[in-house]
Design a protein around this motif. Structure first.
Motif, PDB file in Angstrom:
ATOM      1  N   MET A  35     -96.793 -15.771  11.970  1.00  0.00           N
ATOM      2  CA  MET A  35     -95.424 -15.780  12.441  1.00  0.00           C
ATOM      3  C   MET A  35     -94.497 -15.528  11.256  1.00  0.00           C
ATOM      4  O   MET A  35     -94.673 -16.106  10.189  1.00  0.00           O
ATOM      5  CB  MET A  35     -95.128 -17.133  13.093  1.00  0.00           C
ATOM      6  N   VAL A  36     -93.506 -14.657  11.467  1.00  0.00           N
ATOM      7  CA  VAL A  36     -92.482 -14.398  10.461  1.00  0.00           C
ATOM      8  C   VAL A  36     -91.141 -14.808  11.059  1.00  0.00           C
ATOM      9  O   VAL A  36     -90.788 -14.380  12.160  1.00  0.00           O
ATOM     10  CB  VAL A  36     -92.443 -12.908  10.053  1.00  0.00           C
ATOM     11  N   VAL A  37     -90.411 -15.647  10.328  1.00  0.00           N
ATOM     12  CA  VAL A  37     -89.102 -16.098  10.781  1.00  0.00           C
ATOM     13  C   VAL A  37     -88.076 -15.644   9.756  1.00  0.00           C
ATOM     14  O   VAL A  37     -88.185 -15.970   8.574  1.00  0.00           O
ATOM     15  CB  VAL A  37     -89.049 -17.638  10.928  1.00  0.00           C
ATOM     16  N   ILE A  38     -87.107 -14.875  10.220  1.00  0.00           N
ATOM     17  CA  ILE A  38     -86.011 -14.443   9.361  1.00  0.00           C
ATOM     18  C   ILE A  38     -84.818 -15.340   9.644  1.00  0.00           C
ATOM     19  O   ILE A  38     -84.340 -15.415  10.779  1.00  0.00           O
ATOM     20  CB  ILE A  38     -85.657 -12.965   9.602  1.00  0.00           C
ATOM     21  N   ILE A  39     -84.368 -16.019   8.593  1.00  0.00           N
ATOM     22  CA  ILE A  39     -83.190 -16.877   8.687  1.00  0.00           C
ATOM     23  C   ILE A  39     -82.040 -16.110   8.055  1.00  0.00           C
ATOM     24  O   ILE A  39     -82.118 -15.718   6.889  1.00  0.00           O
ATOM     25  CB  ILE A  39     -83.400 -18.214   7.934  1.00  0.00           C
ATOM     26  N   LEU A  40     -80.995 -15.889   8.821  1.00  0.00           N
ATOM     27  CA  LEU A  40     -79.870 -15.115   8.326  1.00  0.00           C
ATOM     28  C   LEU A  40     -78.565 -15.835   8.563  1.00  0.00           C
ATOM     29  O   LEU A  40     -78.460 -16.684   9.441  1.00  0.00           O
ATOM     30  CB  LEU A  40     -79.839 -13.721   8.949  1.00  0.00           C
ATOM     31  N   GLY A  41     -77.581 -15.483   7.755  1.00  0.00           N
ATOM     32  CA  GLY A  41     -76.263 -16.081   7.892  1.00  0.00           C
ATOM     33  C   GLY A  41     -75.455 -15.842   6.637  1.00  0.00           C
ATOM     34  O   GLY A  41     -75.972 -15.361   5.622  1.00  0.00           O
ATOM     35  N   LEU A  42     -74.215 -16.168   6.716  1.00  0.00           N
ATOM     36  CA  LEU A  42     -73.299 -15.969   5.599  1.00  0.00           C
ATOM     37  C   LEU A  42     -73.497 -17.032   4.518  1.00  0.00           C
ATOM     38  O   LEU A  42     -74.052 -18.104   4.791  1.00  0.00           O
ATOM     39  CB  LEU A  42     -71.863 -15.993   6.113  1.00  0.00           C
ATOM     40  N   PRO A  43     -73.040 -16.760   3.289  1.00  0.00           N
ATOM     41  CA  PRO A  43     -73.126 -17.767   2.238  1.00  0.00           C
ATOM     42  C   PRO A  43     -72.439 -19.066   2.661  1.00  0.00           C
ATOM     43  O   PRO A  43     -71.384 -19.045   3.291  1.00  0.00           O
ATOM     44  CB  PRO A  43     -72.362 -17.121   1.068  1.00  0.00           C
ATOM     45  N   GLY A  44     -73.073 -20.186   2.345  1.00  0.00           N
ATOM     46  CA  GLY A  44     -72.503 -21.488   2.666  1.00  0.00           C
ATOM     47  C   GLY A  44     -72.755 -21.956   4.089  1.00  0.00           C
ATOM     48  O   GLY A  44     -72.354 -23.056   4.467  1.00  0.00           O
TER      49      GLY A  44
ATOM     50  N   PHE B  15     -78.980 -10.917   5.366  1.00  0.00           N
ATOM     51  CA  PHE B  15     -79.350  -9.925   6.380  1.00  0.00           C
ATOM     52  C   PHE B  15     -78.123  -9.545   7.212  1.00  0.00           C
ATOM     53  O   PHE B  15     -78.185  -9.484   8.435  1.00  0.00           O
ATOM     54  CB  PHE B  15     -80.452 -10.454   7.305  1.00  0.00           C
ATOM     55  N   HIS B  16     -76.992  -9.297   6.561  1.00  0.00           N
ATOM     56  CA  HIS B  16     -75.733  -9.109   7.283  1.00  0.00           C
ATOM     57  C   HIS B  16     -75.528  -7.709   7.859  1.00  0.00           C
ATOM     58  O   HIS B  16     -74.590  -7.486   8.609  1.00  0.00           O
ATOM     59  CB  HIS B  16     -74.544  -9.532   6.414  1.00  0.00           C
TER      60      HIS B  16
END
Length: 167
Positions: free
Chosen positions: A1-10, A76-77
């Motif tokens: 399983m590969v999980v990509i966690i993405l989001g803005l700084p902070g 990953f924006h």
């Protein structure tokens, strides 16, 4: 399983991603740490960013080949950054987007963080450049006291329980 966690700084993505990786017995790759391992001086150029994401993609290929769980943690924006990962793995690829209220982000970005150089100005720039995630994903709000709830929601989304650990 590969999980990509993405989001803005902070947003709390790294705090969450590191704990998720432990929970699902996965290797954890953080883009900021990887960048500092590769480059003596980080300039955050497009070429530098491409190298970091290319290395993350290679780590994903290796994990898939060896049937290992992997958590990738980066902004990953942009869709063009996410696309090679989606193209490479369609079966066991999960996206989890982490976000937080801007007032929380502002406070978090004032703190010293060992690997990230992002400040509120970087957050604002990336927020303007953000391209919505087109792939199915879990959206989690990060507050300063809900990590257990976030992990529980992620486990449910991933269909994870301790009996599913990989060898």
């Amino acid at each position: 399983m590969v999980v990509i966690i993405l989001g803005l700084p902070g947003s709390g993505k790294s705090y969450f991603a590191e704990r998720l990786a432990k929970m699902i017995d996965a290797e954890y790759i953080n883009s900021d740490r990887l960048r500092k391992e590769i480059f003596l001086i980080c300039v955050y150029s497009d070429k530098e960013k491409a190298k970091v994401y290319d290395m993350m993609l290679q780590k994903m290929k290796d994990a898939i080949q060896h049937h290992k769980n992997l958590v990738l943690d980066a902004t990953f924006h942009k869709n063009e950054t996410r696309k090679p990962f989606v193209t490479q793995e369609k079966e066991n690829l999960f996206f989890v987007q982490v976000w937080a209220d801007e007032s929380i982000i502002k406070e978090r970005l004032k703190r010293n963080r060992p690997y990230s150089d992002a400040d509120f100005e970087v957050y604002q720039r990336l927020q303007q450049e953000w391209e919505p995630l087109e792939e199915p994903h879990l959206l989690l709000e990060s507050t300063d006291g809900n990590i257990h709830s976030m992990l529980q929601k992620a486990a449910q989304y991933l269909g994870w329980d301790d009996d599913k650990k990989t060898d």
